[in-house]
Design a protein around this motif. Structure first.
Motif: not given
Lengths: 149, 242
Positions: B90, B95-97
């Motif tokens: 981040t 954007k982290v999944y």
């Protein structure tokens, strides 16, 4: 003398609503005070300027929107926090997170996405910009945001 | 009053960052630690720490080199949610999944390797962990999980991964080089910086599939390129470009 601790406790409980272990709510919850969820909730939870805590026995199938969200229990749904999301070790969260800050302990189960959105800086008020940031941590027990209502 | 403030500062620090607080508590507040947990837990934690090591990763370096200069990318981290990985990704503006592929494999297939050949279970596994629209991700951190997949599961997973990866996106995966062993250590991977990993051993797991460079190229045949890096830890680090 001995009345001081009682007053503090009363003030705390007055500012926090609790959904007990044996309670199940289906629908929309909107609150203007902090909320502890120890029971089951299906629907939506909104507490825009306050903190929502999902306790270890809490099971939430709902979208949660608050200033700060702390999760000890299970949540299935999207979580949106203006300030911070705090996911503790035994928590289970399936859903997408939108927040400014996130804290997640090793061991927590999380499936979903994390979108960090820093709050837009407020336009500076001449002269008073520096002092509130320093003053705020000095009086954490004052629970200032609640008084805005 | 002063004593109360001292206690408050100690407990406040402890709740914000548990690990450093525990390390610094040796300095003076020996009475503070029993309030957190029993003595057994601290013993377990100290033994677990011994299995942690940091090591450089050329594959990771290449992965982030390929993504550099871009922000707002969608990165899927399959190591399970961790503060370090989330912070690192981040902070790069992505954007982290997050999902835990090791947990899902245990949940879907258990310890029986024959379960990995069951089409129904494979389908359930893919739906439980890769239920994303096509061309969602710009990068996937698969870590070492593929080396524990049997051929049927591995092929189905790769097919699904290429579906959810965007064209010209990247995947990082680790495979053991040693094809003579039947069990290899599984690790948790935490990103320290763009070229260093903190690895924590999770125990031994049976290898599901013996791979070499040629079989990997065949496995990712639909992708544009496959690049290999051999590490000193008997790992083949693989960067796949979709």
């Amino acid at each position: 003398m001995s009345s001081i601790p009682h007053r503090v406790a009363d003030a705390d409980s007055r500012n926090t609503a609790t959904i007990g272990k044996a309670v199940k709510i289906v629908g929309q919850i909107y609150t203007k005070e902090d909320l502890n969820v120890d029971g089951d909730v299906e629907g939506t939870i909104e507490s825009q300027d306050n903190k929502v805590t999902i306790g270890t026995t809490g099971r939430v199938q709902a979208s949660v929107k608050a200033r700060e969200v702390v999760i000890f229990g299970q949540v299935q749904g999207n979580v949106e926090a203006i300030d911070k999301v705090d996911i503790r070790r035994e928590a289970k969260l399936i859903g997408d997170i939108t927040t400014a800050r996130i804290s997640i302990e090793d061991g927590a189960l999380f499936k979903g996405s994390i979108d960090i959105r820093k709050p837009e800086p407020k336009p500076a008020v001449a002269g008073a910009a520096g002092s509130p940031a320093v003053a705020a941590p000095a009086a954490p027990a004052a629970a200032a945001p609640i008084k805005t209502y | 009053m002063q004593l109360q403030e001292k206690f408050r500062s100690i407990f406040h620090r402890g709740s914000e960052t548990p690990a450093p607080a525990r390390a610094s508590s040796h300095a003076g507040s020996s009475h503070a630690s029993p309030a957190h947990s029993g003595p057994n837990l601290s013993f377990l934690k100290s033994t677990r720490k011994e299995l942690q090591t940091t090591r450089p990763s050329r594959g990771l370096e290449q992965f982030f080199f390929n993504l550099q200069g871009q922000v707002g990318l969608s990165i899927l981290d399959l190591a399970g949610a961790s503060q370090q990985n989330i912070d690192f990704l981040t902070n790069l503006g992505h954007k982290v999944y997050s999902a835990n592929v090791a947990y899902s494999m245990d949940e879907c297939f258990g310890t029986d390797p024959s379960g990995q050949m069951n089409p129904g279970r494979i389908d359930y596994f893919l739906k439980s962990i890769f239920d994303y629209p096509p061309e969602t991700f710009d990068g996937i951190l698969m870590w070492d999980s593929m080396q524990f997949m049997g051929p049927a599961l591995l092929n189905a997973t790769v097919e699904r991964l290429t579906d959810i990866m965007r064209p010209r996106s990247y995947l990082l995966a680790f495979f053991t080089v040693n094809d003579k062993v039947q069990e290899v250590p599984a690790f948790n991977f935490r990103i320290q910086d763009s070229k260093t990993l903190l690895v924590t051993e999770r125990g031994l797991k049976p290898t599901g599939h013996v791979v070499n460079n040629r079989s990997l190229e065949k496995l990712f045949g639909k992708c544009e390129s496959v690049k290999f890096f051999l590490s000193r830890e008997n790992l083949r680090e693989v960067i796949v470009r979709r």
